[in-house]
Design an enzyme around this catalytic site. Structure first.
Site, PDB file in Angstrom:
ATOM      1  N   GLU A 169       0.845  -1.182   0.000  1.00  0.00           N
ATOM      2  CA  GLU A 169       0.000   0.000   0.000  1.00  0.00           C
ATOM      3  C   GLU A 169       0.888   1.242   0.000  1.00  0.00           C
ATOM      4  OE1 GLU A 169      -3.812   1.815   2.477  1.00  0.00           O
ATOM      5  OE2 GLU A 169      -2.323   0.642   3.580  1.00  0.00           O
ATOM      6  N   LYS A 207      -9.970   1.532  -2.486  1.00  0.00           N
ATOM      7  CA  LYS A 207     -10.084   1.088  -1.099  1.00  0.00           C
ATOM      8  C   LYS A 207     -11.480   1.362  -0.547  1.00  0.00           C
ATOM      9  CE  LYS A 207      -7.565   1.390   3.303  1.00  0.00           C
ATOM     10  NZ  LYS A 207      -6.380   1.979   3.974  1.00  0.00           N
ATOM     11  N   CYS A 225      -5.412  -2.957   2.949  1.00  0.00           N
ATOM     12  CA  CYS A 225      -5.096  -2.667   4.355  1.00  0.00           C
ATOM     13  C   CYS A 225      -6.270  -2.899   5.308  1.00  0.00           C
ATOM     14  CB  CYS A 225      -4.543  -1.251   4.478  1.00  0.00           C
ATOM     15  SG  CYS A 225      -3.643  -0.968   6.032  1.00  0.00           S
TER      16      CYS A 225
END
Length: 256
Positions: free
Chosen positions: A41, A132, A173
């Protein structure tokens, strides 16, 4: 069976160096037989609100451009219109004949920013783009305070991509914390989940490996190295697990 390359990169405030380091690491992974390579990331910029806008790239012109992947690559990493991070990944996937799950970089779309992962096939073509879904907003007294939603908008859709090595579900994440996303991917026939991530020291020690193993699928995660620049210290320890055991885990420093 196939080999996965995890490029755990040390990220600094020089975008040129970050892109060059990523390119070298991907090439090394390919030389060692990796068919699929995963990046961290925010590998092209420090994980900090001070850098996201400045290092952002507009992918729209690249997604709609002709498939001439070799000629469109440029070494001018500071040219925002060239989308140098996107172009490097596309070019290298084609040159090496591999699949690249391109970690994430800040994507600029009009006046909006997204934390975005691009997946490229062995011909350099964009296979998928995942924005995301779950923003990392946290306040831990005496430890860490970070509000990702203050600068990024959340994506709207899960992303599963068909590749030569199987169906891959993409998360970024904080998305690892949500079993529902993994359940959706499993129901849709995913063979592997890939999560570029940048867990901090507290959440990393407590949850990084535990949550991967709880997903009950093959899971590959890739983190920046601990000595990366940014708003907080990153856990590192990029990992591959299957439903029953840990297959591979790196330490905290830059490593392949």
């Amino acid at each position: 069976q196939f080999k996965i390359g995890l490029c755990q990169l040390s990220v600094n405030s020089d975008k040129n160096i970050n892109i060059s380091n990523a390119r070298s690491s991907i090439q090394s992974a390919s030389k060692q037989g990796a068919i699929l390579v995963l990046l961290p990331e925010m590998w092209n910029c420090p994980y900090s609100t001070d850098y996201f806008t400045r290092f952002s790239e507009d992918f729209d012109d690249k997604e709609n451009s002709p498939s001439d992947y070799f000629t469109r690559f440029s070494e001018d990493f500071d040219d925002k219109q060239n989308s140098p991070s996107y172009s490097m990944l596309s070019d290298l996937a084609c040159r090496e004949g591999i699949i690249i799950v391109g970690g994430s970089v800040p994507e600029r779309c009009g006046d909006r920013l997204y934390n975005t992962c691009c997946v490229f096939g062995p011909n350099g073509e964009l296979l998928a783009k995942h924005r995301k879904l779950h923003m990392f907003d946290v306040y831990m007294t005496g430890d860490i305070s970070f509000k990702e939603s203050s600068i990024f908008l959340a994506g709207e859709e899960p992303t599963i991509v068909n590749t030569d090595v199987g169906r891959i579900g993409i998360g970024i994440c904080h998305g690892l914390r949500f079993p529902e996303l993994a359940m959706v991917y499993r129901e849709r026939g995913a063979h592997l989940l890939c999560y570029p991530g940048a867990f901090n020291m507290s959440t990393g020690e407590a949850l990084w490996e535990l949550e991967q193993r709880a997903r009950q699928l093959y899971v590959a995660t890739c983190s920046p190295a601990r000595d990366s620049a940014g708003s907080y210290t990153i856990w590192g320890h990029s990992t591959v697990v299957n439903p029953v055991k840990l297959l591979q885990q790196l330490d905290m420093m830059e490593q392949l």
